[in-house]
Design a protein around this motif. Sequence first.
Motif, short mmCIF file in Angstrom:
data_model
loop_
_atom_site.label_atom_id
_atom_site.label_comp_id
_atom_site.label_asym_id
_atom_site.label_seq_id
_atom_site.Cartn_x
_atom_site.Cartn_y
_atom_site.Cartn_z
N CYS A 92 -100.29 -64.26 53.31
CA CYS A 92 -100.82 -65.11 52.25
C CYS A 92 -100.04 -66.41 52.09
O CYS A 92 -100.57 -67.41 51.64
N THR A 109 -101.86 -59.55 51.84
CA THR A 109 -102.52 -60.02 53.06
C THR A 109 -104.03 -60.19 52.83
O THR A 109 -104.63 -59.51 52.01
N HIS A 110 -104.60 -61.12 53.59
CA HIS A 110 -106.01 -61.48 53.40
C HIS A 110 -106.97 -60.63 54.23
O HIS A 110 -106.69 -60.33 55.39
N LYS A 113 -113.75 -61.05 51.93
CA LYS A 113 -114.09 -60.73 50.53
C LYS A 113 -115.43 -59.99 50.44
O LYS A 113 -115.61 -59.10 49.62
N ALA A 140 -111.16 -61.92 57.38
CA ALA A 140 -110.64 -63.20 56.91
C ALA A 140 -110.27 -64.02 58.14
O ALA A 140 -109.80 -63.46 59.14
#
Length: 360
Positions: A92, A109-110, A113, A140
């Motif tokens: 991130c 962490t990404h 979505k 992501a």
Amino acid sequence: MHEVRAVVAKSKGAPVSVETILVPDPGPGEALVKVEACGVCHTDLHYREGGINDDFPFLLGHEAAGRVEAVGAGVTDLAPGDFVILNWRAVCGECRSCKRGRPWYCFATHNAKQKMTLADGTALSPALGIGAFAEKTLVAAGQCTKVDPAAPATAAGLLGCGVMAGIGAAINTGNVTRGDSVAVIGCGGVGNAAIAGARLAGARKIIAVDIDDRKLDMAVKLGATHTVNSKSTDAVEGIRAATEGNGADVVIEAVGRPETYKQAFFGRDLAGTVVLVGVPTPDMVLDLPMIEVFGRGGSLKSSWYGDCLPSRDFPMLIDLYLQKRLDLDAFVSETIGIDDVEKAFERMHHGDVLRSVVVF
Ligand code: APR
Ligand code: ZN
Ligand code: ZN
């Protein structure tokens, strides 16, 4: 919306099934990836068994490489057609670990979505935020690392998890240095990758320890200079015999059991380093004479995803592969179709393979 075939674990302990799933077009910060290859890892089985959490249904698969098909708004560093390895630690840059310069311990962490779903709209939980036993997956953008497209996806994908964990345990966590003696306890996909990493780093002696001769044969191919079958020879004695009685500068444990953790402590030289990459279960307890931990000095480190930084390590390791200095193909025991993941779990369970890799 994209309709694709994918491997889903619907309920705890039940065999996986191939389902048609719906993958949305990428939204802001997301990338849609056409998966080309995805390795089968213990963690996938662990999800299926409900050992991680109960967020069924899971979309399994997380050691993958493929091509970017589309990117969402705001994604500037990826484009359709890019060849990428997926990672489960898209850092991130904002959390305490990232700000302290330890992004490999990022705790925010990404992941994508938007949700991928079953045909009836039930949301899927992608394994490690990836879900790549699927013809296409949504991640992501930061989970994609561009690497040289000259590498085959079967080999490249393995860097996404187990093989990176092993190589990183040697070169990042263990900081293996030219001339070191390195012992690796447990020579599955992860341990053998640690052996390959130790060789890359210029280790002088690499002692492979396993209870399965098939794994020790692989270890020799990947760079082990000594082997110890710890069913017939005491592991610590074997490591000491290969190091003039001293123990190894770096001992890497890649099993995750109390007895092998112990061997790692006893197998290190004075001021040596113990690297733990084998993951224990929550009920396991280590009982160890404290003087052993104290008296030999040195350090104890656990290694999380090889303490890797995908953006730094993936392109580097792919370049070394293309230069024939790192044999990633050796880890690909077999390639299989999407319908054979359950059989691959079976082979993994019997120790028949380093990695089965699903190809699309
Ligand atoms: N002593 C030595 N080797 C052992 C022992 C033991 N007591 N028990 C098992 N092994 C060996 C197996 O023969 C096998 O070769 O350890 C190896 C484990 O390999 P895999 O089952 O292929 O697992 P791998 O994918 O390599 O992961 C190993 O690292 O990241 C972690 O979660 C992962 O804990 C797991 C470990
Ligand atoms: Zn972070
Ligand atoms: Zn994995």
